[in-house]
Design a protein around this motif. Sequence first.
Motif, PDB file in Angstrom:
ATOM      1  N   SER A  73       6.151   1.480   1.385  1.00 23.39           N
ATOM      2  CA  SER A  73       5.465   0.686   2.393  1.00 23.39           C
ATOM      3  C   SER A  73       5.320   1.444   3.719  1.00 23.39           C
ATOM      4  O   SER A  73       4.542   1.053   4.581  1.00 23.39           O
ATOM      5  CB  SER A  73       6.202  -0.629   2.641  1.00 23.39           C
ATOM      6  N   LYS A 106      -2.541   4.077   6.270  1.00 20.54           N
ATOM      7  CA  LYS A 106      -2.683   2.946   7.181  1.00 20.54           C
ATOM      8  C   LYS A 106      -3.682   3.228   8.304  1.00 20.54           C
ATOM      9  O   LYS A 106      -3.735   4.335   8.843  1.00 20.54           O
ATOM     10  CB  LYS A 106      -1.331   2.605   7.803  1.00 20.54           C
ATOM     11  N   GLY A 131      -5.810   2.653   0.799  1.00 18.92           N
ATOM     12  CA  GLY A 131      -4.450   2.123   0.853  1.00 18.92           C
ATOM     13  C   GLY A 131      -3.795   1.942  -0.498  1.00 18.92           C
ATOM     14  O   GLY A 131      -2.866   1.133  -0.653  1.00 18.92           O
ATOM     15  N   ASP A 133       3.020   0.483  -1.191  1.00 15.08           N
ATOM     16  CA  ASP A 133       3.280  -0.897  -1.568  1.00 15.08           C
ATOM     17  C   ASP A 133       3.042  -1.811  -0.366  1.00 15.08           C
ATOM     18  O   ASP A 133       3.582  -1.576   0.721  1.00 15.08           O
ATOM     19  CB  ASP A 133       4.728  -1.052  -2.051  1.00 15.08           C
ATOM     20  N   TRP A 134       2.250  -2.839  -0.570  1.00 15.59           N
ATOM     21  CA  TRP A 134       1.946  -3.803   0.476  1.00 15.59           C
ATOM     22  C   TRP A 134       2.709  -5.095   0.206  1.00 15.59           C
ATOM     23  O   TRP A 134       2.820  -5.530  -0.943  1.00 15.59           O
ATOM     24  CB  TRP A 134       0.448  -4.078   0.526  1.00 15.59           C
ATOM     25  N   GLU A 135       3.235  -5.696   1.264  1.00 17.78           N
ATOM     26  CA  GLU A 135       3.983  -6.941   1.098  1.00 17.78           C
ATOM     27  C   GLU A 135       3.100  -8.054   0.551  1.00 17.78           C
ATOM     28  O   GLU A 135       3.515  -8.829  -0.301  1.00 17.78           O
ATOM     29  CB  GLU A 135       4.587  -7.377   2.445  1.00 17.78           C
ATOM     30  N   ASP A 184      -2.702  -8.045   3.227  1.00 18.83           N
ATOM     31  CA  ASP A 184      -2.405  -6.948   4.154  1.00 18.83           C
ATOM     32  C   ASP A 184      -3.215  -5.711   3.797  1.00 18.83           C
ATOM     33  O   ASP A 184      -3.726  -5.010   4.677  1.00 18.83           O
ATOM     34  CB  ASP A 184      -0.911  -6.614   4.127  1.00 18.83           C
ATOM     35  N   LYS A 185      -3.322  -5.457   2.502  1.00 18.15           N
ATOM     36  CA  LYS A 185      -4.100  -4.304   2.048  1.00 18.15           C
ATOM     37  C   LYS A 185      -5.582  -4.501   2.347  1.00 18.15           C
ATOM     38  O   LYS A 185      -6.271  -3.560   2.793  1.00 18.15           O
ATOM     39  CB  LYS A 185      -3.896  -4.084   0.547  1.00 18.15           C
ATOM     40  N   ASN A 199      -6.096  -3.974   6.051  1.00 15.97           N
ATOM     41  CA  ASN A 199      -5.974  -2.550   6.384  1.00 15.97           C
ATOM     42  C   ASN A 199      -7.247  -1.798   6.006  1.00 15.97           C
ATOM     43  O   ASN A 199      -7.718  -0.936   6.761  1.00 15.97           O
ATOM     44  CB  ASN A 199      -4.784  -1.940   5.646  1.00 15.97           C
TER      45      ASN A 199
END
Length: 407
Positions: free
Chosen positions: A60, A208, A238, A242-244, A248-249, A252
């Motif tokens: 992440s 990011k 991206g 690993d994205w939470e 979020d991805k 981004n």
Amino acid sequence: MPRWIFPLIIVLVLAVILEIYTFQALKTISKSKFLRYGFLLISVAAYVNFLLIMLNYSRSDGQTPKFQMAVGVLLTVLVPKLVILMILFGEDVYRLVLKAIATISNTDTQPLVGRRKFVSQVALGLAAIPFVSFIYGIVQGKYNYKVIKYQLSFKDLPAAFDGYTITQISDIHSGSFTNKKKIQYGVDLINEQKSDLMLFTGDIVNNKADEMDNWIDVFSKLEAKEGKYSILGNHDYGDYMDWEKPEDKIKNFQDVKDIHQKIGFDLLLDEHRYIEKDGQRIALLGVENWGKGFNQAGDLQKASAKIKKEDFKILMSHDPSHWQEKVKNDDFNYHLTLSGHTHGLQVGIEIPGFIKWSPSKYVYKQWAGLYEEFGRFINVNRGFGYHAFPGRVGIWPEITVIELKKG
């Protein structure tokens, strides 16, 4: 169990073997314990630093400069010792063969102490070459910007574009940068080319969008007389972290696309633009990333839908495998393709006119520089920035200037 544990065990076993051979080589040529144990202490420090970084590493976070430096220091320690291992292991095999022959023939072998010392000196001397090269590559090589110029002739180039110049840059990888003064020097060198058009062929970040926050003011100063255009690279999606949360991805990715507008570039997403001059025009196309075996987001047909076959065409496609697999054989005739992606692996040997080699050539048929087939060209830019290994050895950061001529 983390996925990196097994590769780490292999690295540690190899490291032990390398240290044994290196220690023996030093012991053979010198009686100084300070020399032998000093080298060992430096190696242990590099291993411990890398291990601590890996134990605290999270996908992440992406590849931070701290992570990359740990990789760079480890390679600087390991690669020279691989040279020592290959030479001394070969010597050991030679000695075993001689001993086996002597045993079978019931004869005495000659002492090889002097030979062993000579071979150890040769091994250490050769190992010093990559050691010094890697240190230079990390400290200065990654900023050793080279302007590479080509003049390309095309029979069907509109006459108004005879002498038209294009500056291509690629693979900025802003998340790797640490020295603003050096990067500003590279940007100034790009502007000194005073080209008509500027094209950026992808990978503006490592992962990011916020990696670019401290560099917007630098890259927004890029200039071209008649416009700046860009595309995305594989790292811009991206996909390598690993994205939470999935959203979020998505956010981004949108933020990455927005960066291009902030620095004055027109981002082409499977689109085209006509560049006009004195009543004539050429077609500029930009596709999303298309790579052989992964991330085939690019749609060449969509990008070409509203242009004509007889148009003179310049295509921006980040991964050169797209040209090899799809573009060069397309009867729609894409005259010039501009790519990046490979970085030339950032390590290799190049002496213009004599040799051009990098391990990258075993992965990509077109891996650095200009290639031509069927009268169609591709230029694979070696990249402006760097990634994974925080340096460049022999494969220097590139600014390409292409002059179009009507031939």
